[in-house]
Write an enzyme that holds these catalytic residues in place. Sequence first.
Site, mmCIF file in Angstrom:
data_model
loop_
_atom_site.group_PDB
_atom_site.id
_atom_site.type_symbol
_atom_site.label_atom_id
_atom_site.label_comp_id
_atom_site.label_asym_id
_atom_site.label_seq_id
_atom_site.Cartn_x
_atom_site.Cartn_y
_atom_site.Cartn_z
ATOM 1 N N SER A 142 0.851 -1.204 -0.069
ATOM 2 C CA SER A 142 -0.082 -0.185 -0.083
ATOM 3 C C SER A 142 0.837 1.309 0.086
ATOM 4 O O SER A 142 2.151 1.257 0.371
ATOM 5 C CB SER A 142 -1.067 0.057 1.186
ATOM 6 N N TYR A 155 -1.921 -1.000 10.353
ATOM 7 C CA TYR A 155 -2.108 -1.115 9.090
ATOM 8 C C TYR A 155 -0.867 -0.664 8.415
ATOM 9 O O TYR A 155 -0.254 -1.244 7.441
ATOM 10 C CB TYR A 155 -3.246 -0.221 8.341
#
Length: 260
Positions: A142, A155
């Site tokens: 990401s 995350y």
Amino acid sequence: MLNQKVALITGSTSGIGLATAHVLAAQGISLVLHGLLPTHEGKKLANEFSAQYGINAMFDNADLMNVESIECLIRHAIKQMGSVDILINNAGIQHTESAENFPLEKWNAIIAINLSAAFHAVQYALPNMKSNGWGRIINVASVHGLVGSVNKSAYCAAKHGLVGLTKVLALECAEQGITVNAICPGWVDTPLINDQISAIAKKQDITFEAAKYQLVTAKQPLPEMMAPEQIGEFILFLCSDSARSITGSALPMDGAWTAQ
């Protein structure tokens, strides 16, 4: 020839994973689909891929929080399909909260599924790739593997870890015919983001499209989300012989988010 290869894609019953499965299958690549569907629904999906693209396809709903299940997933795939040539670690979950108030069970789950599962899948798939003298490992990280955002401690930690893991694996596999790369997408247009957009629209009394534009441009200069199929096409390129010298890279697809 890629049409003789087998790809295992975690989290491939929806979103980026499913779009990638269609892109690869269209090139004749056989598939090991994985996701949270009940077994009968997953087998139905695999059969639909086989019928549509004329490939071999199977389904497994292994629990990625369980190391033994991951081992079974890889061994089952190799036994049934003959090999796992391409491993795409795509499965991921998210939870947002301040670090101070972040629930322990959410932290553990995000680290397990977004990071540890990728490591274990690689660990079990590597001997097969090394014996074949060829392999492609692609970790769907990401933009949050490169930068931070508030309320995303778990995350960001997991995705940064995935980028670091990618670099180590690339070094260890450099002479084995195996490349290892991480893709770092920014905003991706999947149904998962719709609730967030709708909440902005309702709060500010603006249209869905206006809220979507606001959400995207708050982070990235390019005022549009990426289609999941674009990630699939990039993954296909990384599997090709043209990309054989690309390894150990964290490759942004982020609309210039990290260029700022």
